[in-house]
Design a protein around this motif. Structure first.
Motif, PDB file in Angstrom:
ATOM      1  N   SER A 151      29.647 -35.561 -51.344  1.00 31.69           N
ATOM      2  CA  SER A 151      30.918 -35.210 -51.736  1.00 31.69           C
ATOM      3  C   SER A 151      31.130 -34.057 -52.434  1.00 31.69           C
ATOM      4  O   SER A 151      32.227 -33.378 -52.477  1.00 31.69           O
ATOM      5  CB  SER A 151      31.345 -36.483 -52.770  1.00 31.69           C
ATOM      6  OG  SER A 151      32.514 -36.538 -53.472  1.00 31.69           O
ATOM      7  N   ARG A 172      37.141 -45.417 -43.015  1.00 30.31           N
ATOM      8  CA  ARG A 172      36.718 -44.085 -42.711  1.00 30.31           C
ATOM      9  C   ARG A 172      35.571 -43.512 -43.475  1.00 30.31           C
ATOM     10  O   ARG A 172      34.589 -42.889 -42.980  1.00 30.31           O
ATOM     11  CB  ARG A 172      37.799 -43.121 -42.986  1.00 30.31           C
ATOM     12  CG  ARG A 172      37.647 -41.800 -42.379  1.00 30.31           C
ATOM     13  CD  ARG A 172      39.008 -40.810 -42.675  1.00 30.31           C
ATOM     14  NE  ARG A 172      38.929 -39.606 -41.929  1.00 30.31           N
ATOM     15  CZ  ARG A 172      38.304 -38.430 -42.146  1.00 30.31           C
ATOM     16  NH1 ARG A 172      37.470 -38.634 -42.953  1.00 30.31           N
ATOM     17  NH2 ARG A 172      38.289 -37.462 -41.490  1.00 30.31           N
ATOM     18  N   SER A 173      35.599 -43.823 -44.765  1.00 36.85           N
ATOM     19  CA  SER A 173      34.485 -43.565 -45.639  1.00 36.85           C
ATOM     20  C   SER A 173      33.085 -44.146 -45.318  1.00 36.85           C
ATOM     21  O   SER A 173      32.211 -43.425 -45.468  1.00 36.85           O
ATOM     22  CB  SER A 173      34.655 -43.837 -47.106  1.00 36.85           C
ATOM     23  OG  SER A 173      33.786 -43.609 -48.157  1.00 36.85           O
ATOM     24  N   HIS A 174      33.219 -45.224 -45.008  1.00 33.22           N
ATOM     25  CA  HIS A 174      32.021 -46.116 -44.448  1.00 33.22           C
ATOM     26  C   HIS A 174      31.346 -45.532 -43.363  1.00 33.22           C
ATOM     27  O   HIS A 174      30.156 -45.485 -43.118  1.00 33.22           O
ATOM     28  CB  HIS A 174      32.330 -47.715 -44.472  1.00 33.22           C
ATOM     29  CG  HIS A 174      32.616 -48.246 -45.700  1.00 33.22           C
ATOM     30  ND1 HIS A 174      33.022 -49.791 -45.696  1.00 33.22           N
ATOM     31  CD2 HIS A 174      32.295 -47.815 -46.897  1.00 33.22           C
ATOM     32  CE1 HIS A 174      33.148 -49.686 -46.934  1.00 33.22           C
ATOM     33  NE2 HIS A 174      32.724 -48.818 -47.605  1.00 33.22           N
ATOM     34  N   ASP A 211      33.996 -33.369 -42.263  1.00 27.47           N
ATOM     35  CA  ASP A 211      33.503 -35.066 -42.391  1.00 27.47           C
ATOM     36  C   ASP A 211      32.684 -35.341 -41.408  1.00 27.47           C
ATOM     37  O   ASP A 211      31.507 -36.009 -41.445  1.00 27.47           O
ATOM     38  CB  ASP A 211      34.789 -35.629 -42.476  1.00 27.47           C
ATOM     39  CG  ASP A 211      35.432 -35.689 -43.968  1.00 27.47           C
ATOM     40  OD1 ASP A 211      34.706 -34.970 -44.783  1.00 27.47           O
ATOM     41  OD2 ASP A 211      36.368 -36.342 -44.098  1.00 27.47           O
ATOM     42  N   ASN A 262      30.061 -41.983 -44.408  1.00 32.60           N
ATOM     43  CA  ASN A 262      28.833 -42.087 -45.134  1.00 32.60           C
ATOM     44  C   ASN A 262      27.850 -42.970 -44.690  1.00 32.60           C
ATOM     45  O   ASN A 262      26.567 -43.078 -45.262  1.00 32.60           O
ATOM     46  CB  ASN A 262      29.235 -42.870 -46.469  1.00 32.60           C
ATOM     47  CG  ASN A 262      30.173 -41.948 -47.537  1.00 32.60           C
ATOM     48  OD1 ASN A 262      30.128 -40.785 -47.224  1.00 32.60           O
ATOM     49  ND2 ASN A 262      30.923 -42.506 -48.501  1.00 32.60           N
ATOM     50  N   ARG A 311      41.157 -45.770 -45.618  1.00 27.97           N
ATOM     51  CA  ARG A 311      40.286 -45.003 -46.029  1.00 27.97           C
ATOM     52  C   ARG A 311      38.972 -45.457 -46.477  1.00 27.97           C
ATOM     53  O   ARG A 311      37.621 -44.572 -46.358  1.00 27.97           O
ATOM     54  CB  ARG A 311      40.754 -44.558 -47.794  1.00 27.97           C
ATOM     55  CG  ARG A 311      42.024 -43.512 -47.674  1.00 27.97           C
ATOM     56  CD  ARG A 311      42.163 -42.792 -48.744  1.00 27.97           C
ATOM     57  NE  ARG A 311      42.558 -43.982 -49.940  1.00 27.97           N
ATOM     58  CZ  ARG A 311      43.834 -44.007 -50.404  1.00 27.97           C
ATOM     59  NH1 ARG A 311      44.963 -43.703 -49.841  1.00 27.97           N
ATOM     60  NH2 ARG A 311      43.810 -45.060 -51.454  1.00 27.97           N
ATOM     61  N   ARG A 312      38.629 -46.790 -46.640  1.00 25.62           N
ATOM     62  CA  ARG A 312      37.430 -47.346 -46.735  1.00 25.62           C
ATOM     63  C   ARG A 312      36.582 -47.297 -45.372  1.00 25.62           C
ATOM     64  O   ARG A 312      35.610 -47.084 -45.526  1.00 25.62           O
ATOM     65  CB  ARG A 312      37.832 -48.900 -47.320  1.00 25.62           C
ATOM     66  CG  ARG A 312      38.029 -48.948 -48.665  1.00 25.62           C
ATOM     67  CD  ARG A 312      38.110 -50.542 -49.091  1.00 25.62           C
ATOM     68  NE  ARG A 312      36.665 -51.390 -49.015  1.00 25.62           N
ATOM     69  CZ  ARG A 312      36.784 -52.607 -48.881  1.00 25.62           C
ATOM     70  NH1 ARG A 312      37.712 -53.282 -48.914  1.00 25.62           N
ATOM     71  NH2 ARG A 312      35.497 -52.930 -48.904  1.00 25.62           N
ATOM     72  N   ASP A 326      24.924 -39.471 -50.728  1.00 17.63           N
ATOM     73  CA  ASP A 326      26.288 -39.692 -50.532  1.00 17.63           C
ATOM     74  C   ASP A 326      27.055 -38.861 -51.534  1.00 17.63           C
ATOM     75  O   ASP A 326      28.313 -38.090 -51.552  1.00 17.63           O
ATOM     76  CB  ASP A 326      26.856 -40.933 -50.525  1.00 17.63           C
ATOM     77  CG  ASP A 326      26.363 -41.899 -51.693  1.00 17.63           C
ATOM     78  OD1 ASP A 326      25.418 -41.477 -52.461  1.00 17.63           O
ATOM     79  OD2 ASP A 326      26.810 -42.995 -51.780  1.00 17.63           O
TER      80      ASP A 326
END
Length: 217
Positions: free
Chosen positions: A132, A14-16, A159, A19, A11-12, A128
């Motif tokens: 969201s 993917r988020s990075h 996404d 974003n 998750r981290r 960011d």
């Protein structure tokens, strides 16, 4: 039961990527990632292969992995797919959504409007958080469609579409605020034709804004 180390790391990472903290074409070095994300090299390889399936990472055979690149052609294709999926789901949700769905749309819009107000006041940063909340609002408008496969596919496309906004690093301004308010009212008013037309223009204007930032071919 808590999430596994691998799931948290997935998750981290993917988020990075979404974003923009991990930039397009960035070489993903496993030793460095092990330090940052606290997962083993074996787990990281599994995560990166999973993200390659999502087209957020590119596998380079024996040479390892890179963050997926970006292009104007891909962005336009993602926008077209988002319009196709989201307008269909929006029509269906308007036709069959109940009062709880309406309440969720209003609540998601309120949260988004606060983020937009703060972003407009600051004139910088916070994109960011807006992305969201933007996702939360658009997801709420289509959440009554009753089509989980469509929703999962839309989430992935959204996404990848949002990643381009994050790379542009600036907010679209009052026009997008007005669009969201009008879309809320059309959805609650059960005006499917008007909502679909506005949503289509809204996504297309987002593409024009990001392309106008000059970061993509």
């Amino acid at each position: 039961m808590g999430d596994t180390i691998g799931e948290v790391a997935y998750r981290r990472i993917r988020s990075h990527i979404v974003n923009g903290q991990l930039l397009p074409d960035h070489k993903l070095k496993l030793d460095r990632m092990r330090e940052v994300y606290g997962a083993s090299v074996t787990t990281l390889r599994e995560i990166l292969n999973r993200l390659a399936v999502e087209e957020l990472v590119t596998a380079e055979g024996q040479r390892g992995f890179r963050v997926a690149g970006v292009s104007g052609a891909e962005f336009h294709e993602l926008a077209a797919l988002r319009i196709l999926l989201e307008t269909h789901a929006l029509r269906t949700s308007i036709a069959q959504g109940d009062i709880e769905w309406e309440a969720s749309v209003v609540a998601a819009h309120y949260k988004l409007s606060v983020a937009e107000r703060d972003l407009m006041a600051a004139k910088q940063g916070g994109v960011d958080q807006w992305v969201s909340c933007d996702w939360g609002f658009h997801h709420a408008t289509i959440s009554a469609c009753g089509q989980p496969v469509l929703m999962k596919t839309h989430s992935s496309i959204f996404d990848r579409f949002a990643r381009y906004h994050m790379l542009a690093k600036n907010f679209r301004g009052q026009g997008v605020v007005d669009d969201h308010t009008a879309l809320r009212d059309l959805v609650i008013g059960r005006d499917a034709k008007g909502a679909v037309a506005l949503l289509t223009r809204h996504i297309q204007s987002g593409v024009a804004h990001v392309m106008g930032a000059g970061h993509f071919d």
